[in-house]
Design an enzyme around this catalytic site. Structure first.
Site, PDB file in Angstrom:
ATOM      1  N   ASP A  71     -11.913   0.347 -30.805  1.00 27.63           N
ATOM      2  CA  ASP A  71     -11.095   1.473 -30.345  1.00 27.63           C
ATOM      3  C   ASP A  71     -11.765   2.155 -29.146  1.00 27.63           C
ATOM      4  OD1 ASP A  71      -9.141   1.364 -32.486  1.00 27.63           O
ATOM      5  OD2 ASP A  71     -10.718   2.150 -33.791  1.00 27.63           O
ATOM      6  N   GLY A  72     -10.952   2.807 -28.336  1.00 33.24           N
ATOM      7  CA  GLY A  72     -11.480   3.645 -27.271  1.00 33.24           C
ATOM      8  C   GLY A  72     -11.945   2.904 -26.029  1.00 33.24           C
ATOM      9  N   ASN A  73     -11.524   1.650 -25.867  1.00 27.36           N
ATOM     10  CA  ASN A  73     -11.980   0.868 -24.717  1.00 27.36           C
ATOM     11  C   ASN A  73     -11.494   1.446 -23.380  1.00 27.36           C
ATOM     12  OD1 ASN A  73     -13.385  -1.708 -25.800  1.00 27.36           O
ATOM     13  ND2 ASN A  73     -11.571  -1.506 -27.083  1.00 27.36           N
ATOM     14  N   GLY A  74     -10.215   1.836 -23.338  1.00 29.73           N
ATOM     15  CA  GLY A  74      -9.677   2.399 -22.101  1.00 29.73           C
ATOM     16  C   GLY A  74     -10.374   3.682 -21.718  1.00 29.73           C
ATOM     17  N   ARG A  75     -10.509   4.592 -22.674  1.00 28.48           N
ATOM     18  CA  ARG A  75     -11.169   5.872 -22.387  1.00 28.48           C
ATOM     19  C   ARG A  75     -12.627   5.669 -21.987  1.00 28.48           C
ATOM     20  NH1 ARG A  75      -9.258   8.197 -27.996  1.00 28.48           N
ATOM     21  NH2 ARG A  75      -8.688   5.983 -28.164  1.00 28.48           N
ATOM     22  N   THR A  76     -13.329   4.789 -22.690  1.00 24.43           N
ATOM     23  CA  THR A  76     -14.737   4.537 -22.375  1.00 24.43           C
ATOM     24  C   THR A  76     -14.879   3.903 -20.995  1.00 24.43           C
ATOM     25  OG1 THR A  76     -15.209   4.244 -24.739  1.00 24.43           O
ATOM     26  CG2 THR A  76     -16.854   3.421 -23.179  1.00 24.43           C
ATOM     27  N   SER A  77     -13.976   3.012 -20.643  1.00 29.60           N
ATOM     28  CA  SER A  77     -14.028   2.361 -19.326  1.00 29.60           C
ATOM     29  C   SER A  77     -13.759   3.361 -18.202  1.00 29.60           C
ATOM     30  CB  SER A  77     -13.013   1.215 -19.268  1.00 29.60           C
ATOM     31  OG  SER A  77     -13.312   0.237 -20.241  1.00 29.60           O
ATOM     32  N   ARG A  78     -12.821   4.261 -18.425  1.00 32.37           N
ATOM     33  CA  ARG A  78     -12.552   5.284 -17.403  1.00 32.37           C
ATOM     34  C   ARG A  78     -13.727   6.255 -17.301  1.00 32.37           C
ATOM     35  NH1 ARG A  78      -7.440   4.200 -19.675  1.00 32.37           N
ATOM     36  NH2 ARG A  78      -7.529   5.895 -21.209  1.00 32.37           N
ATOM     37  N   HIS A 101     -13.431  -5.423 -23.345  1.00 30.72           N
ATOM     38  CA  HIS A 101     -12.921  -4.778 -24.557  1.00 30.72           C
ATOM     39  C   HIS A 101     -13.947  -4.870 -25.689  1.00 30.72           C
ATOM     40  CE1 HIS A 101      -8.908  -3.069 -24.491  1.00 30.72           C
ATOM     41  NE2 HIS A 101      -8.802  -3.204 -25.809  1.00 30.72           N
TER      42      HIS A 101
END
Length: 265
Positions: free
Chosen positions: A182-189, A178
């Site tokens: 912000d945007g950790n989920g989207r960046t990880s995907r 993390h």
């Protein structure tokens, strides 16, 4: 292994070569990834927004911006992977900056100001639900270590199954660090999609209607310290997508009766 057979069939059918397939596939990724993060746009609304620039009536502007930002980040990610652009901290930060371009915020902390629209690492501790993430002072080191391991793996000789698992592992590890406000989920995907595109694999989608199971898989993987939990969840999502695409393509290729039209009047 079923998933490898599905990849082979997907490629043999030439699904990715169908006109506009890539465009609609990318919009589907945009739709589901942003829905997981709170967007209420339907997939059709996302298509109209991206293809025609028309924002849906009655929906917050921020949700449309989230979708268009994600689309720009996804295009950049895929282009970078196809160009074999070296995976690096700066590349990840560029992706995150694009994800947050129009919806990011400025955070004032004891250690200084962080603009989440720039891809800068967080300077404070964060939680999400029941999950606690590493202290901010560990973020840079952990992210550097992850990137180094991923680069080494990408440059080694990997089977298709290993390539796929690498993409899932990258997804899990980045979202567990993390590194951003912000945007950790989207960046990880998107990091997962980068690795898949790098190896010319079909791109994975985490379905938004499976959001609860997705979050639970992340939590269970951390608690059990067993990456196989997340790999199994993602393999299920991946197999579902490939089967769905194969079925749709085969239905399209079936010879139609008569002229193929049904007249209602």
């Amino acid at each position: 292994m079923e998933i490898l057979n599905l990849i082979e069939k997907y490629n043999d059918l030439g699904i990715a070569d169908v006109i506009d397939h890539d465009r609609f596939n990318l919009i589907s990724i945009d739709h589901h990834s942003t829905r997981i993060e709170g967007s209420t746009l339907t997939e059709v609304e996302a298509q109209v927004l991206i293809n025609e620039g028309r924002t849906p009536n009655g929906k917050p502007l921020e949700e449309s911006l989230m979708v268009t930002d994600h689309h720009a980040a996804l295009l950049f990610t895929i282009e970078s992977a196809k160009a074999k652009k070296k995976l690096s901290i700066s590349l990840l930060q560029e992706i995150n900056a694009l994800v947050m371009k129009n919806t990011g915020k400025v955070y004032n902390t004891m250690l200084g100001t962080v603009d989440s629209r720039t891809g800068a690492f967080r300077k404070g501790n964060v939680t999400a639900g029941i999950s606690y993430f590493p202290n901010f002072d560990k973020v840079e080191r952990l992210t550097n270590e992850l990137i180094k391991k991923l680069r080494e793996a990408i440059n080694s000789s990997l089977s298709a199954a290993e390539q796929l698992n690498l993409s899932f592992d990258a997804h899990f590890n980045l979202v567990s660090i993390h590194p951003y406000y912000d945007g950790n989920g989207r960046t990880s995907r998107l990091l997962m999609n980068y690795i898949q595109a790098y190896f010319h694999l079909p791109l994975a989608i985490v379905r938004s209607d499976n959001k609860a199971a997705y979050i639970q898989a992340l939590i269970d993987t951390r608690q059990q310290e067993n990456i196989e939990v997340f790999r199994e969840f993602m393999a299920g999502e991946y197999a579902f997508l490939l089967k769905q695409e194969i079925t749709k393509f085969e239905e399209m290729k079936k010879p139609s009766k008569g002229n193929g039209f049904t007249f209602l009047f």
